[in-house]
Scaffold this motif. Structure first.
Motif, short mmCIF file in Angstrom:
data_model
loop_
_atom_site.label_atom_id
_atom_site.label_comp_id
_atom_site.label_asym_id
_atom_site.label_seq_id
_atom_site.Cartn_x
_atom_site.Cartn_y
_atom_site.Cartn_z
N THR A 141 0.81 -1.23 0.00
CA THR A 141 0.00 0.00 0.00
C THR A 141 0.84 1.27 0.00
O THR A 141 0.29 2.37 -0.11
CB THR A 141 -0.96 0.00 1.21
OG1 THR A 141 -0.23 -0.26 2.41
CG2 THR A 141 -2.02 -1.09 1.04
N GLU A 175 -11.88 3.45 1.84
CA GLU A 175 -12.26 3.85 0.47
C GLU A 175 -11.07 3.71 -0.48
O GLU A 175 -11.22 3.35 -1.65
CB GLU A 175 -12.82 5.28 0.45
CG GLU A 175 -11.85 6.39 0.82
CD GLU A 175 -11.69 6.60 2.31
OE1 GLU A 175 -11.04 7.58 2.71
OE2 GLU A 175 -12.25 5.80 3.10
N GLN A 176 -9.85 3.96 0.03
CA GLN A 176 -8.65 3.78 -0.79
C GLN A 176 -8.42 2.30 -1.08
O GLN A 176 -8.04 1.92 -2.19
CB GLN A 176 -7.42 4.34 -0.05
CG GLN A 176 -7.47 5.84 0.22
CD GLN A 176 -6.35 6.27 1.16
OE1 GLN A 176 -6.14 5.67 2.22
NE2 GLN A 176 -5.63 7.31 0.77
N THR A 177 -8.67 1.47 -0.08
CA THR A 177 -8.50 0.02 -0.23
C THR A 177 -9.43 -0.52 -1.30
O THR A 177 -9.01 -1.30 -2.18
CB THR A 177 -8.76 -0.69 1.11
OG1 THR A 177 -7.83 -0.20 2.08
CG2 THR A 177 -8.60 -2.19 0.98
N GLN A 178 -10.69 -0.13 -1.24
CA GLN A 178 -11.65 -0.63 -2.23
C GLN A 178 -11.25 -0.20 -3.65
O GLN A 178 -11.32 -1.00 -4.59
CB GLN A 178 -13.06 -0.14 -1.90
CG GLN A 178 -14.12 -0.72 -2.84
CD GLN A 178 -15.53 -0.46 -2.35
OE1 GLN A 178 -15.75 -0.08 -1.20
NE2 GLN A 178 -16.49 -0.69 -3.22
N GLU A 179 -10.80 1.03 -3.77
CA GLU A 179 -10.38 1.52 -5.09
C GLU A 179 -9.17 0.75 -5.61
O GLU A 179 -9.11 0.37 -6.79
CB GLU A 179 -10.04 3.02 -4.98
CG GLU A 179 -9.67 3.67 -6.29
CD GLU A 179 -9.36 5.15 -6.14
OE1 GLU A 179 -8.74 5.73 -7.06
OE2 GLU A 179 -9.73 5.75 -5.09
N LEU A 180 -8.20 0.49 -4.74
CA LEU A 180 -6.99 -0.25 -5.13
C LEU A 180 -7.35 -1.66 -5.60
O LEU A 180 -6.88 -2.13 -6.65
CB LEU A 180 -6.01 -0.30 -3.96
CG LEU A 180 -4.77 -1.19 -4.16
CD1 LEU A 180 -3.92 -0.68 -5.32
CD2 LEU A 180 -3.94 -1.24 -2.87
N SER A 182 -10.21 -2.81 -6.61
CA SER A 182 -11.03 -2.77 -7.81
C SER A 182 -10.13 -2.65 -9.05
O SER A 182 -10.36 -3.32 -10.07
CB SER A 182 -11.99 -1.59 -7.73
OG SER A 182 -12.81 -1.53 -8.88
N ASP A 183 -9.10 -1.82 -8.94
CA ASP A 183 -8.14 -1.64 -10.04
C ASP A 183 -7.38 -2.93 -10.30
O ASP A 183 -7.28 -3.41 -11.44
CB ASP A 183 -7.19 -0.50 -9.67
CG ASP A 183 -6.27 -0.08 -10.82
OD1 ASP A 183 -6.17 -0.82 -11.82
OD2 ASP A 183 -5.64 0.99 -10.71
N GLN A 186 -9.32 -5.96 -11.81
CA GLN A 186 -9.64 -5.81 -13.23
C GLN A 186 -8.42 -6.05 -14.11
O GLN A 186 -8.54 -6.35 -15.30
CB GLN A 186 -10.18 -4.40 -13.49
CG GLN A 186 -11.57 -4.15 -12.89
CD GLN A 186 -12.01 -2.71 -13.07
OE1 GLN A 186 -11.67 -2.07 -14.05
NE2 GLN A 186 -12.77 -2.20 -12.10
N GLY A 213 -14.04 -4.62 -3.22
CA GLY A 213 -13.29 -4.22 -4.40
C GLY A 213 -12.91 -5.38 -5.29
O GLY A 213 -12.33 -5.16 -6.36
#
Length: 500
Positions: A141, A175-180, A182-183, A186, A213
């Protein structure tokens, strides 16, 4: 269709054992591994094989136990660590490499290119020998995102079947964790897993955010054990995923409290009373309005039933207690006080609470016995006690206890004389009943050379957990009193048909 079943990797035996002050021998590790397997975790990280000969023995015994869980060992990005893992017959290795610039420069002292070369050799070596590889990025992270993706992609190309984002120092927010995640999910074609620490109190929240995510495996420890502030807690993560989100795990939630108590006993680290889900206060109620509400309808002050996680509701008696709680507890024990008796019991408990005293089960029942004219029969009595201790002498105790006109004699050894006495008494008690000692601590010591010692113990007969106290100028006698007072209370209530 999206897979809603989340795999659980429990690292109590590795990351949990890195808790300062915790060291587990092979027998203890095996006992815990069997309990974790029974709990339903999918992967057990049994330790770090490179650590020592004793560690390898423990991991090997776990691997050969025939458990349902996948057995894993931690490995640095070194072929020697994989060789140590191969000695232990494990199913998989968790190959962890530092990826942040701060770790590469100050810990590993290697360039990004050197890191990838080292990691590639290690993964290939493990795959060539038939091991499942989960690649973990330490301090992921705080790693440059494009480099993190590059590391994971190289690992997958070499045969890594899972990749893990390690929030090593717990610096991500949910919220940062979920975004990371999710990226990453994918971008990568293999399952992405989450390993979160609790340095800022969001280990569980981050783990849940990771799953939302796209993570399909979570790393957890029982009761949140681990380095510094610990790891995401198994019981919190498993319950939250199934209670608030449409995910499933294979964890049997009804067994989490029992496993937590086992971990507490073996590690010697007490679970804080206020710990979510498995703390002793998680389903305890003292305040009058709360107790009244929970007796009328449990959901007023309990988000879930305690039985869902293997717990029991406890009514605590102190200065905040209400008369409804007292009446309910008395009726549960088969007692029917009149209005005057109920008021007197209520007043005496309030008085104790106002004096700042812990109202233990022994004190509460002593009040009830006095007011209602009951006489507690001493079902179990101490007949003899001998203690031997000194320099270069293993502390040893011998006790003779009378129960139903029969004498029972046992001896015990310990790290000190009190421990030896408790161990000797424990043997007798467990021989004559199903009562077990759960907790022991010195509650208070007064000042002066004639100091009075107060010992508090928790005992259970499988149905109830009670707290009992013993006081004396001698800590050994205070300990004996505390245990026997509690044993007598449980046996007496059982004899009267109460104590549900």
């Amino acid at each position: 269709m999206e897979n809603k079943t989340i795999k659980v990797l429990d690292t109590t035996l590795r990351d949990g054992e890195q808790t300062p002050g915790v060291a587990l021998n092979p027998d203890e590790k095996l006992e815990l591994a069997k309990a974790l397997d029974d709990l339903g975790v999918d992967i057990i990280e049994a330790g770090s094989a490179i650590t020592s000969k004793g560690e390898r023995e423990a991991i090997r015994r776990i691997s050969r136990e025939g458990l349902n869980a996948e057995i894993c060992t931690y490995a640095r990005g070194l072929k020697t660590d994989v060789d140590a893992a191969l000695e232990c017959d494990v199913d998989s290795v968790f190959v962890v490499v530092p990826t942040s610039d701060i770790h590469l420069k100050h810990k590993l002292k290697k360039s990004r290119t050197q890191l990838k070369e080292m990691m590639t050799e290690t993964i290939q070596h493990a795959r060539d020998h038939g091991l499942i590889v989960e690649l973990g990025a330490e301090d992921a992270t705080r790693t440059d995102l494009e480099f993190l993706k590059e590391v994971f992609q190289v690992g997958v190309e070499q045969g890594a079947e899972r990749v893990c984002v390690c929030d090593t120092v717990g610096v991500m927010m949910p919220e940062q964790t979920q975004e990371l995640f999710s990226d990453l999910t994918q971008t990568l074609e293999v399952p992405v897993t989450a390993h979160c620490h609790d340095d800022f109190g969001v280990g569980t929240a981050n783990t849940i955010a990771a799953v939302r995510g796209g993570a399909r495996e979570v790393h957890v420890t029982v009761s949140g054990l681990g380095e510094r502030a610990g790891n995401a807690a198994l019981e919190e993560v498993a319950l939250a995923l199934t209670k608030f989100y449409e995910y499933e795990t294979n964890v049997d939630l009804k067994k989490v409290y029992g496993v937590s108590k086992l971990v507490e006993r073996i590690t010697g680290l007490p679970v804080p009373p206020t710990k979510a889900i498995v703390g002793d206060n998680a389903f305890s109620h003292e305040a009058g309005i709360h107790t009244h509400g929970v007796l009328s309808r449990p959901s007023t002050y309990e988000p879930i039933s305690p039985e869902m996680v293997g717990q029991k509701r406890r009514l605590v008696f102190g200065k905040h207690v209400g008369s409804h709680a007292i009446k309910s507890e008395l009726e549960k024990r088969g007692l029917k006080p009149n209005g005057e008796q109920l008021e007197e019991i209520f007043a005496k408990i309030k008085e104790l609470g106002d004096r700042g005293k812990l109202v233990t089960d022994a004190e509460w029942t002593a009040i009830v016995d006095e007011v209602m004219g009951r006489t507690l029969e001493k079902i179990v009595e101490l007949e003899e006690l001998t203690v031997t201790s000194g320099n270069k002498v293993t502390p040893t105790a011998s006790v003779k206890i009378k129960f139903q006109d029969k004498d029972f004699t046992e001896s015990g050894v310990g790290v000190g004389p009190v421990d030896a006495v408790i161990n000797a008494i424990r043997k007798v008690v467990e021989e004559i009943s199903s009562i077990k000692l759960q907790e022991y601590h010195v509650d208070a010591i007064s000042g002066g050379t004639d100091a009075m010692v107060s010992v508090v113990v928790k005992l259970t007969d499988g149905k109830r957990i009670i707290t009992s106290r013993g006081s004396s100028g001698d800590i050994i006698m205070a300990s004996v009193q505390a245990v026997l007072n509690g044993v007598n209370r449980l046996l007496w209530d059982k004899k009267l048909g109460g104590g549900a």
